[in-house]
Design a protein around this motif. Structure first.
Motif, PDB file in Angstrom:
ATOM      1  N   GLU A  78       0.822  -1.209   0.000  1.00 51.21           N
ATOM      2  CA  GLU A  78       0.000   0.000   0.000  1.00 51.21           C
ATOM      3  C   GLU A  78       0.858   1.263   0.000  1.00 51.21           C
ATOM      4  O   GLU A  78       0.378   2.346  -0.324  1.00 51.21           O
ATOM      5  CB  GLU A  78      -0.945  -0.001   1.203  1.00 51.21           C
ATOM      6  CG  GLU A  78      -2.085  -1.001   1.095  1.00 51.21           C
ATOM      7  CD  GLU A  78      -2.987  -0.715  -0.095  1.00 51.21           C
ATOM      8  OE1 GLU A  78      -3.544   0.394  -0.173  1.00 51.21           O
ATOM      9  OE2 GLU A  78      -3.113  -1.606  -0.961  1.00 51.21           O
ATOM     10  N   GLN A 106     -14.248   2.723  -0.110  1.00 49.03           N
ATOM     11  CA  GLN A 106     -14.667   4.039  -0.578  1.00 49.03           C
ATOM     12  C   GLN A 106     -16.149   4.040  -0.932  1.00 49.03           C
ATOM     13  O   GLN A 106     -16.888   4.972  -0.598  1.00 49.03           O
ATOM     14  CB  GLN A 106     -13.834   4.455  -1.795  1.00 49.03           C
ATOM     15  CG  GLN A 106     -14.120   5.850  -2.321  1.00 49.03           C
ATOM     16  CD  GLN A 106     -13.799   6.941  -1.318  1.00 49.03           C
ATOM     17  OE1 GLN A 106     -12.836   6.832  -0.557  1.00 49.03           O
ATOM     18  NE2 GLN A 106     -14.613   7.987  -1.299  1.00 49.03           N
ATOM     19  N   TYR A 119      -5.581  10.902   4.240  1.00 50.62           N
ATOM     20  CA  TYR A 119      -6.928  10.618   3.740  1.00 50.62           C
ATOM     21  C   TYR A 119      -7.869  11.777   4.051  1.00 50.62           C
ATOM     22  O   TYR A 119      -7.782  12.380   5.132  1.00 50.62           O
ATOM     23  CB  TYR A 119      -7.480   9.354   4.392  1.00 50.62           C
ATOM     24  CG  TYR A 119      -6.810   8.072   3.985  1.00 50.62           C
ATOM     25  CD1 TYR A 119      -6.704   7.705   2.643  1.00 50.62           C
ATOM     26  CD2 TYR A 119      -6.298   7.202   4.950  1.00 50.62           C
ATOM     27  CE1 TYR A 119      -6.101   6.512   2.272  1.00 50.62           C
ATOM     28  CE2 TYR A 119      -5.693   6.000   4.586  1.00 50.62           C
ATOM     29  CZ  TYR A 119      -5.595   5.670   3.248  1.00 50.62           C
ATOM     30  OH  TYR A 119      -4.991   4.488   2.884  1.00 50.62           O
ATOM     31  N   LYS A 148      -8.370  -2.242  -4.434  1.00 49.21           N
ATOM     32  CA  LYS A 148      -7.741  -2.603  -3.155  1.00 49.21           C
ATOM     33  C   LYS A 148      -7.792  -4.107  -2.880  1.00 49.21           C
ATOM     34  O   LYS A 148      -7.395  -4.544  -1.796  1.00 49.21           O
ATOM     35  CB  LYS A 148      -8.431  -1.851  -2.005  1.00 49.21           C
ATOM     36  CG  LYS A 148      -8.221  -0.344  -2.046  1.00 49.21           C
ATOM     37  CD  LYS A 148      -6.759   0.026  -1.848  1.00 49.21           C
ATOM     38  CE  LYS A 148      -6.552   1.523  -1.841  1.00 49.21           C
ATOM     39  NZ  LYS A 148      -5.129   1.876  -1.685  1.00 49.21           N
ATOM     40  N   SER A 204      -2.938   5.745  -5.191  1.00 54.27           N
ATOM     41  CA  SER A 204      -4.253   6.207  -4.741  1.00 54.27           C
ATOM     42  C   SER A 204      -4.238   6.567  -3.262  1.00 54.27           C
ATOM     43  O   SER A 204      -5.171   7.212  -2.771  1.00 54.27           O
ATOM     44  CB  SER A 204      -5.314   5.136  -5.009  1.00 54.27           C
ATOM     45  OG  SER A 204      -5.154   4.021  -4.150  1.00 54.27           O
ATOM     46  N   ASN A 205      -3.191   6.149  -2.528  1.00 55.61           N
ATOM     47  CA  ASN A 205      -3.040   6.534  -1.129  1.00 55.61           C
ATOM     48  C   ASN A 205      -2.237   7.826  -1.042  1.00 55.61           C
ATOM     49  O   ASN A 205      -1.181   7.945  -1.674  1.00 55.61           O
ATOM     50  CB  ASN A 205      -2.312   5.440  -0.336  1.00 55.61           C
ATOM     51  CG  ASN A 205      -3.113   4.165  -0.216  1.00 55.61           C
ATOM     52  OD1 ASN A 205      -4.324   4.203  -0.047  1.00 55.61           O
ATOM     53  ND2 ASN A 205      -2.441   3.028  -0.309  1.00 55.61           N
ATOM     54  N   GLU A 264       0.014   8.720   4.117  1.00 52.78           N
ATOM     55  CA  GLU A 264      -0.627   7.434   4.391  1.00 52.78           C
ATOM     56  C   GLU A 264       0.248   6.291   3.895  1.00 52.78           C
ATOM     57  O   GLU A 264       0.286   5.214   4.503  1.00 52.78           O
ATOM     58  CB  GLU A 264      -2.012   7.372   3.742  1.00 52.78           C
ATOM     59  CG  GLU A 264      -2.980   8.456   4.184  1.00 52.78           C
ATOM     60  CD  GLU A 264      -3.363   8.381   5.652  1.00 52.78           C
ATOM     61  OE1 GLU A 264      -3.006   7.394   6.321  1.00 52.78           O
ATOM     62  OE2 GLU A 264      -4.035   9.321   6.135  1.00 52.78           O
ATOM     63  N   GLN A 265       0.969   6.524   2.809  1.00 57.07           N
ATOM     64  CA  GLN A 265       1.907   5.516   2.327  1.00 57.07           C
ATOM     65  C   GLN A 265       2.990   5.263   3.381  1.00 57.07           C
ATOM     66  O   GLN A 265       3.350   4.110   3.653  1.00 57.07           O
ATOM     67  CB  GLN A 265       2.528   5.967   1.007  1.00 57.07           C
ATOM     68  CG  GLN A 265       1.533   6.052  -0.147  1.00 57.07           C
ATOM     69  CD  GLN A 265       2.175   6.577  -1.420  1.00 57.07           C
ATOM     70  OE1 GLN A 265       3.350   6.366  -1.676  1.00 57.07           O
ATOM     71  NE2 GLN A 265       1.385   7.274  -2.245  1.00 57.07           N
ATOM     72  N   ASP A 280       1.051   2.421  -3.578  1.00 55.42           N
ATOM     73  CA  ASP A 280      -0.209   2.622  -4.284  1.00 55.42           C
ATOM     74  C   ASP A 280      -0.467   4.119  -4.398  1.00 55.42           C
ATOM     75  O   ASP A 280      -0.705   4.790  -3.389  1.00 55.42           O
ATOM     76  CB  ASP A 280      -1.349   1.936  -3.520  1.00 55.42           C
ATOM     77  CG  ASP A 280      -2.676   1.991  -4.266  1.00 55.42           C
ATOM     78  OD1 ASP A 280      -2.842   2.893  -5.118  1.00 55.42           O
ATOM     79  OD2 ASP A 280      -3.544   1.150  -3.997  1.00 55.42           O
ATOM     80  N   GLY A 309      -6.826  -1.900   2.870  1.00 50.57           N
ATOM     81  CA  GLY A 309      -7.107  -0.509   2.530  1.00 50.57           C
ATOM     82  C   GLY A 309      -7.030   0.406   3.721  1.00 50.57           C
ATOM     83  O   GLY A 309      -6.333   0.129   4.706  1.00 50.57           O
ATOM     84  N   ARG A 310      -7.756   1.479   3.645  1.00 49.49           N
ATOM     85  CA  ARG A 310      -7.747   2.518   4.677  1.00 49.49           C
ATOM     86  C   ARG A 310      -8.155   1.959   6.031  1.00 49.49           C
ATOM     87  O   ARG A 310      -7.585   2.313   7.063  1.00 49.49           O
ATOM     88  CB  ARG A 310      -8.691   3.644   4.253  1.00 49.49           C
ATOM     89  CG  ARG A 310      -8.901   4.731   5.294  1.00 49.49           C
ATOM     90  CD  ARG A 310      -9.730   5.874   4.733  1.00 49.49           C
ATOM     91  NE  ARG A 310      -9.927   6.935   5.697  1.00 49.49           N
ATOM     92  CZ  ARG A 310     -10.422   8.135   5.400  1.00 49.49           C
ATOM     93  NH1 ARG A 310     -10.795   8.405   4.154  1.00 49.49           N
ATOM     94  NH2 ARG A 310     -10.569   9.061   6.330  1.00 49.49           N
ATOM     95  N   SER A 333     -13.409   0.786  -5.189  1.00 45.60           N
ATOM     96  CA  SER A 333     -12.871   0.391  -3.888  1.00 45.60           C
ATOM     97  C   SER A 333     -14.052   0.147  -2.966  1.00 45.60           C
ATOM     98  O   SER A 333     -14.891   1.037  -2.781  1.00 45.60           O
ATOM     99  CB  SER A 333     -11.973   1.485  -3.302  1.00 45.60           C
ATOM    100  OG  SER A 333     -11.833   1.331  -1.905  1.00 45.60           O
TER     101      SER A 333
END
Length: 704
Positions: free
Chosen positions: A43, A693, A333, A667, A48-49, A53-54, A46, A604-605, A690
């Motif tokens: 992750e 999401q 996020y 994800k 999209s993060n 957050e990565q 990724d 994921g988150r 996702s």
């Protein structure tokens, strides 16, 4: 033999000769866990993060790994030291073979993790944020670092020399230490300086638009000569050890489990060393002798030594993100506030439960209705009793406060506080004492078993008659993790369920055999038997109707009896769809064995934590929520609850949620027949989706 079975035998001419004990059909539990941690680390790359957050995912990967070594690796090392050559029942690997395979796979993960860290540092540098070593500082930055050392670090440091009069010091679990080589009058000395865990590990220097991140161990190593007046510091080496935390709690004969747990916590702090991590970035080859000295003192093997090309203990990255977040809010996020379901807006919890069963899906649905379920009961003079199981609660738990207040008001409060909840033992001892002081009846669990169930019972006297209400869930009564973990819960006044929950608490608090429940299924053993029988029924119905379908969502799948039964289901053509966040000891897609089984994993988150078990049963559609995974420990060594969803609308809502998991193409990972996981991506014509999401957006939409 049916036509369908004949076709399958024709497709697999060696059907009868397949040996389902073949180790090739299984994943080793420990190696499967390492595959999961690899997905967590992935992750961090990724896009999209958000960037910070990565970094957090790299931190989470380290936190996960620390616990893995303290418990799982420690257990295997104990077996090896005690010459217990008990092989893994699925893959037939010995403890030594497992430890060797863990060492190889974990080093691959660590190389990946530290490569990702270098990438993140480069990306941050493009935005004027630099992770610097001491030799890279300019004069002004070096002066700031010196001030930090003198004012914050130096007063807290204690050097420990090693000689005939000063034995090898006590090295604390997961704490950073600096090994120092000293010289005086051509004589060489060694010392160890622990870096206290309560000092600030990260310092952020700001210079205009630029920011410099410094780590405490670098500053301390650079100025460490201040601790050794009259001696020359010739080399330093930063290291960290991990200790065994997997001690067996000796419950037999214990008159007071509370005192046993407190003794156990002291013992765990001095557990045997199981891992040594070394920061080799500035390590002089001549320090190899000191390193081997450490290895010998700790009584570990070379494979337990991890030489890392970067800072140790990357959980520190979560502190870096917290320092950078205020100036870069777009690097985390977007805020998400769990929503209060419409039915609770303008009505009490109990008014709604009296109308119908209420389903809650956290963190999309707020945890507040669960808290209100307790709070409203506490404030209602008609409440006679509140009973609740507590496994892990937050550090400032409103539930503990509410139960204490209820007891002080004269309500009968029974709380089972599971003192054996690993790594929460100390806080649970604290909560147990507080509840007892307030007048609650506190239970410490059951001998030889962990009580992992999530259940609450409220008993009221309304209009001259007794009325009972229950909450059952898949997750802990923790208002903080309820914002981060996906869990499901049910608020109900169903007569059969509340009677079962009543019997369950009486079973926990008194002396009785396992009750004969109407709807609940309670481990030890019963949950596994229930699932085993449900799979067998699905097999028989599929043979008759050809529409077999099983869906199971859980954290981990390890139980061999269940795995073999799922193989049986696949072999007759039942469609088996598994959503497993972490460990999966079953390999899908093997012809003649598991070709009708798919395995999905979503990282994921939010931490996927809910457990859902669905059996089509020729349209009858049996669906359970549970606190238990399909793991032997959950179904045999714990008190767990699986409860059915009776309300058809709720059942359909949960099935719709599961359908979103299978549609996730951003994800989600899929395990293939080679045992490896491959991340899904949108195929031609597919829109990115996702599940987490989508569920956030759905919750917000429905709340308005």
């Amino acid at each position: 033999m049916s036509d369908k079975e004949s076709l399958e035998h024709e497709h697999h001419p060696d059907y009868e000769s397949i040996n389902l004990e073949n180790p090739a059909y299984y994943q080793n539990r420990e190696l499967s866990w390492l595959s999961f941690n690899r997905r967590v680390l992935a992750e961090a790359e990724d896009p999209s993060n958000p960037l910070l957050e990565q970094l957090n995912f790299l931190s989470i990967g380290t936190s996960n790994l620390d616990e893995f070594f303290m418990v799982r690796v420690a257990g295997l090392q104990d077996q090896l030291k005690l010459h217990v050559n008990e092989r893994d029942t699925k893959t037939q690997l010995s403890p030594d073979e497992q430890l060797e395979a863990i060492s190889v796979k974990n080093r691959e993960n660590l190389d990946y993790q530290y490569d990702l860290l270098k990438q993140k540092k480069q990306e941050l540098a493009e935005h004027g944020i630099f992770f610097k070593r001491m030799k890279e500082l300019n004069d002004n930055e070096l002066e700031h670092a010196k001030e930090i050392f003198n004012n914050q670090y130096f007063p807290a440091l204690s050097p420990y020399g090693i000689d005939a009069y000063r034995p090898f010091p006590r090295l604390n679990n997961l704490l950073l230490h600096v090994l120092v080589r000293l010289k005086k009058d051509n004589e060489v000395f060694n010392a160890i300086v622990p870096i206290p865990g309560l000092i600030d590990r990260v310092s952020l220097l700001e210079n205009g638009d630029e920011k410099v991140v410094l780590f405490a161990e670098d500053i301390i190593s650079h100025f460490i000569d201040r601790l050794f007046t009259g001696y020359e510091v010739t080399q330093t080496l930063v290291f960290r050890i991990t200790r065994n935390a997997d001690f067996e709690i000796q419950e037999a004969g214990a008159e007071d489990l509370l005192s046993v747990i407190e003794d156990y916590l002291v013992k765990r702090k001095s557990g045997r060393a199981v891992r040594l991590e070394v920061d080799t970035r500035d390590m002089d080859p001549s320090m190899e002798e000191e390193l081997m000295y450490l290895v010998n003192e700790l009584d570990i093997l070379e494979r337990d030594v991890y030489r890392l090309d970067g800072p140790l203990d990357l959980t520190v990255l979560s502190k870096v993100t917290s320092l950078l977040k205020p100036s870069h809010p777009d690097w985390v996020y977007p805020p998400f506030k769990p929503v209060t379901p419409p039915e609770f807006q303008g009505a009490t919890v109990y008014e709604q439960i009296d109308k119908q069963d209420i389903f809650l899906h956290h963190p999309y649905d707020s945890f507040q209705p669960v808290l209100d379920f307790i709070l409203e009961a506490v404030d209602d003079p008609n409440t006679i009793a509140i009973k609740q199981t507590l496994y892990r609660v937050s550090s400032d738990s409103p539930i503990i406060e509410a139960l204490s207040r209820a007891a002080e008001k004269g309500t009968q409060v029974t709380a089972l506080v599971e003192l054996k909840a690993r790594f929460d033992e100390e806080s649970n001892v604290h909560w147990a004492k507080q509840l007892e002081e307030a007048g609650c009846q506190v239970l410490y669990g059951m001998r030889g078993l962990k009580t992992h169930s999530k259940a609450t019972l409220v008993v009221k006297k309304e209009s001259g008659r007794i009325k009972r209400y229950a909450h059952l869930g898949t997750g802990n009564y923790n208002d903080q993790t309820a914002k981060l973990y996906t869990d499901m819960g049910l608020l109900t006044a169903d007569d059969s369920i509340v009677q079962d929950v009543t019997d369950f608490f009486n079973y926990l608090s008194g002396y009785s055999e396992q009750p004969d429940y109407q709807l609940l299924h309670v481990s030890p053993y019963e949950i596994r038997d229930t699932f085993f029988d449900a799979i067998e029924e699905e097999i028989q119905l599929h043979k008759e109707h050809g529409n077999g379908h099983i869906i199971a969502k859980m954290n981990s799948l390890t139980d061999k009896k269940i795995i073999l039964k799922l193989f049986d289901a696949s072999r007759v053509g039942v469609k088996v769809e598994l959503i497993i966040r972490g460990i999966c000891c079953l390999i899908p897609g093997i012809p003649g064995v598991s070709e009708n089984i798919t395995v999905h994993s979503v990282v994921g988150r939010f931490l996927e934590h809910s457990r859902v078990y669905y059996f089509h049963h020729n349209g009858r559609q049996t669906l359970y929520l549970s606190s238990a995974d399909m793991m032997t420990r959950n179904m045999v060594k714990r008190v767990e609850i699986a409860f059915p969803i009776i309300d058809q609308a709720i059942k359909q809502e949960i099935l719709d949620i599961l359908a979103l998991y299978f549609a996730d193409n951003t994800k989600a990972w899929e395990q293939h027949s080679d045992g490896r996981y491959y991340k899904r991506s949108p195929q031609s014509g597919e829109q990115p989706l996702s599940v987490q999401q989508a569920l956030m957006e759905k919750a917000v939409c429905e709340a308005h």
